[in-house]
Design a protein around this motif. Structure first.
Motif, PDB file in Angstrom:
ATOM      1  N   LYS A   1       0.835  -1.195   0.000  1.00  0.00           N
ATOM      2  CA  LYS A   1       0.000   0.000   0.000  1.00  0.00           C
ATOM      3  C   LYS A   1       0.875   1.252   0.000  1.00  0.00           C
ATOM      4  N   ILE A   2       0.404   2.286  -0.692  1.00  0.00           N
ATOM      5  CA  ILE A   2       1.097   3.571  -0.757  1.00  0.00           C
ATOM      6  C   ILE A   2       0.206   4.624  -0.110  1.00  0.00           C
TER       7      ILE A   2
ATOM      8  N   GLU B   1       1.311  11.313  -3.160  1.00  0.00           N
ATOM      9  CA  GLU B   1       2.077  10.224  -2.570  1.00  0.00           C
ATOM     10  C   GLU B   1       2.938  10.788  -1.440  1.00  0.00           C
ATOM     11  N   VAL B   2       2.781  10.266  -0.220  1.00  0.00           N
ATOM     12  CA  VAL B   2       3.478  10.815   0.943  1.00  0.00           C
ATOM     13  C   VAL B   2       4.995  10.684   0.805  1.00  0.00           C
ATOM     14  N   THR B   3       5.448   9.567   0.280  1.00  0.00           N
ATOM     15  CA  THR B   3       6.892   9.315   0.198  1.00  0.00           C
ATOM     16  C   THR B   3       7.447   9.478  -1.212  1.00  0.00           C
ATOM     17  N   GLY B   4       6.710  10.136  -2.079  1.00  0.00           N
ATOM     18  CA  GLY B   4       7.172  10.304  -3.452  1.00  0.00           C
ATOM     19  C   GLY B   4       6.690  11.595  -4.054  1.00  0.00           C
ATOM     20  N   ARG B   5       6.779  11.700  -5.379  1.00  0.00           N
ATOM     21  CA  ARG B   5       6.456  12.938  -6.072  1.00  0.00           C
ATOM     22  C   ARG B   5       5.320  12.767  -7.071  1.00  0.00           C
TER      23      ARG B   5
ATOM     24  N   LYS C   1      -9.899  11.162  10.675  1.00  0.00           N
ATOM     25  CA  LYS C   1      -8.432  11.257  10.664  1.00  0.00           C
ATOM     26  C   LYS C   1      -7.806   9.905  10.340  1.00  0.00           C
ATOM     27  N   ALA C   2      -8.416   9.210   9.394  1.00  0.00           N
ATOM     28  CA  ALA C   2      -7.944   7.895   8.966  1.00  0.00           C
ATOM     29  C   ALA C   2      -7.031   8.037   7.753  1.00  0.00           C
ATOM     30  N   PRO C   3      -6.005   7.206   7.637  1.00  0.00           N
ATOM     31  CA  PRO C   3      -5.096   7.272   6.486  1.00  0.00           C
ATOM     32  C   PRO C   3      -5.775   6.790   5.206  1.00  0.00           C
ATOM     33  N   VAL C   4      -5.307   7.313   4.081  1.00  0.00           N
ATOM     34  CA  VAL C   4      -5.799   6.916   2.761  1.00  0.00           C
ATOM     35  C   VAL C   4      -4.644   6.259   2.009  1.00  0.00           C
ATOM     36  N   TYR C   5      -4.915   5.104   1.408  1.00  0.00           N
ATOM     37  CA  TYR C   5      -3.881   4.367   0.682  1.00  0.00           C
ATOM     38  C   TYR C   5      -4.354   4.036  -0.727  1.00  0.00           C
ATOM     39  N   THR C   6      -3.388   3.701  -1.574  1.00  0.00           N
ATOM     40  CA  THR C   6      -3.688   3.127  -2.883  1.00  0.00           C
ATOM     41  C   THR C   6      -2.579   2.137  -3.208  1.00  0.00           C
TER      42      THR C   6
END
Length: 203
Positions: free
Chosen positions: A3-4, A27-31, A118-123
């Motif tokens: 998951k991202i 994307e939290v850790t990307g661009r 305040k739940a995280p969102v992923y893809t």
């Protein structure tokens, strides 16, 4: 599949579909950025919560949150799990303290609830690879706002207030504020500043 994690980095009027809005997830850790076209009601629900506005009566998503909390149900996360013919599919994972369950939901509704809980969102990677937009350096794909018509809604009034504050700045102040917003990754604010700069150039 890995998951991202995604964050909301922008919300603006869609330039391609009248009456629709473009929600931009980052994307939290990307661009990479994932633009999703959503309806006006869902955009309003997301904008109101982001801006911490208090409507006079609860919106549908606020009612759902109150109902869930009454029965000790929490949302653990939202996953955008598929993309078919340009339509994003999402599911909500929630927990009542005894077991975790998942339900299908429209992506816009799922995110409107995620910001409230305040739940995280992923893809997943294949979705970002096929529908994501890559930004280079400090550049960002800004979605130009289309001026709304008709009755003002809470989110258009927020946008109007922000535009008014930027309208009083000089060109140099705008450029400095834009650079700082980009450095701080405040993309929604940066988009508003860029809109004001574009408006001045075209007038």
């Amino acid at each position: 599949m890995k998951k991202i994690k995604l964050d909301i980095v922008g919300l603006s009027y869609s330039q391609t579909q009248s009456g629709a809005y473009a929600l931009v997830l980052g994307e939290v850790t990307g661009r990479r950025r994932l633009p999703i076209i959503i309806g006006g009601f869902e955009a309003q629900a997301i904008a109101i919560e982001i801006e911490k506005m208090k409507p006079s009566r609860p919106l549908t998503h606020d009612l759902f949150k109150a109902f869930a909390e009454t029965y000790h149900i929490r949302i653990d996360e939202v996953i955008i799990y598929n993309l078919v013919d340009g339509i994003f599919y999402a599911k909500i994972l929630f927990n009542d303290g005894h077991k975790q369950t998942e339900i299908d939901a429209r992506t816009s509704d799922a995110i409107a609830l995620a910001v409230r809980f305040k739940a995280p969102v992923y893809t997943y990677e294949f979705i970002l690879a096929s529908a994501g937009i890559v930004i280079e350096g400090n550049d960002f794909v800004f979605l130009e706002n289309i001026e709304p018509s008709g009755t003002d809604t809470p989110e258009t009034m927020v946008a109007s207030d922000v535009k008014s504050s930027f309208a009083s700045m000089s060109d140099d102040q705008l450029q400095d504020t834009l650079a700082k917003a980009l450095a701080d990754e405040l993309y929604e604010k940066a988009a508003r500043i860029r809109d004001e700069i574009t408006r001045r150039k075209s007038s």
